[in-house]
Design a protein around this motif. Structure first.
Motif, short mmCIF file in Angstrom:
data_model
loop_
_atom_site.label_atom_id
_atom_site.label_comp_id
_atom_site.label_asym_id
_atom_site.label_seq_id
_atom_site.Cartn_x
_atom_site.Cartn_y
_atom_site.Cartn_z
N UNK A 28 24.48 33.88 43.28
CA UNK A 28 25.26 35.16 43.49
C UNK A 28 25.28 36.22 42.54
N UNK A 29 25.55 37.24 43.09
CA UNK A 29 25.98 38.49 42.03
C UNK A 29 27.54 38.67 42.34
N UNK A 30 28.19 38.59 41.48
CA UNK A 30 29.78 38.60 41.46
C UNK A 30 30.21 39.94 40.76
N UNK A 61 37.30 40.83 43.79
CA UNK A 61 36.08 40.25 43.42
C UNK A 61 35.09 40.34 44.91
N UNK A 62 34.27 40.61 44.72
CA UNK A 62 32.99 40.73 45.84
C UNK A 62 32.08 39.69 45.21
N UNK A 63 31.60 38.89 46.33
CA UNK A 63 30.38 37.93 46.07
C UNK A 63 29.18 38.23 47.03
N UNK A 64 28.02 38.55 46.26
CA UNK A 64 27.01 38.99 47.23
C UNK A 64 25.86 38.01 46.84
N UNK A 65 24.79 37.58 47.66
CA UNK A 65 23.89 36.71 47.55
C UNK A 65 22.82 37.62 46.63
N UNK A 68 19.42 38.93 48.64
CA UNK A 68 19.65 39.85 49.86
C UNK A 68 20.69 40.84 49.81
N UNK A 69 21.73 40.79 48.68
CA UNK A 69 22.81 41.50 48.64
C UNK A 69 23.81 41.45 49.61
#
Length: 139
Positions: A28-30, A61-65, A68-69
């Protein structure tokens, strides 16, 4: 529409009030930011059940793959601990707007109070821990 206004407000705040921060945790990209609720308009605060006060902040907080974002639907829990050891639980609320997902938690604070944040992010058998420090200021 009200969530869209809320998201636009957060985007403006992330560039003008406090720099948005990001950490890569596993897959993840947090992204995370903490800001006073006085930065929200009264209408946006009311529409989202938030109390505007110079002594209240919002943890976002936002959590991205990472690859793939794409925004991730996760379970989030956490705490904020000040320098004298007082620990406050963070109660996150999921807010979705189209493909975007935000996790929001209110936090009361005092001027120049420093907090150590510890946030557990879980999805299936995967758990990652986000930690960061921030000093809070009254506007």
């Amino acid at each position: 529409m009200r969530i869209l206004l809320f998201v636009i407000s957060l985007l403006v705040l992330s560039t003008s009030a406090h720099a948005e921060q990001k950490k890569e945790l596993g897959q993840w990209e947090v992204h995370y930011i903490v800001f006073p609720t006085t930065f929200l308009t009264p209408e946006i605060a009311k529409a989202n059940g938030l109390i505007r006060s110079k002594y209240n902040a919002l943890v976002n907080i936002s959590v991205l793959d990472k690859q793939t974002k794409v925004a991730q639907r996760v379970d989030i829990s956490g705490t904020a601990r000040n320098l004298i050891g007082t620990t406050k639980p963070l109660s996150f609320k999921r807010v979705s707007d189209g493909d975007a997902i935000y996790y929001l938690a209110p936090l009361s604070f005092r001027h120049m109070e420093k907090y150590m944040f510890s946030v557990d992010i879980r999805r299936g058998n995967t758990t990652e821990n986000l930690t960061f420090k921030q000093e809070m200021f009254v506007d």
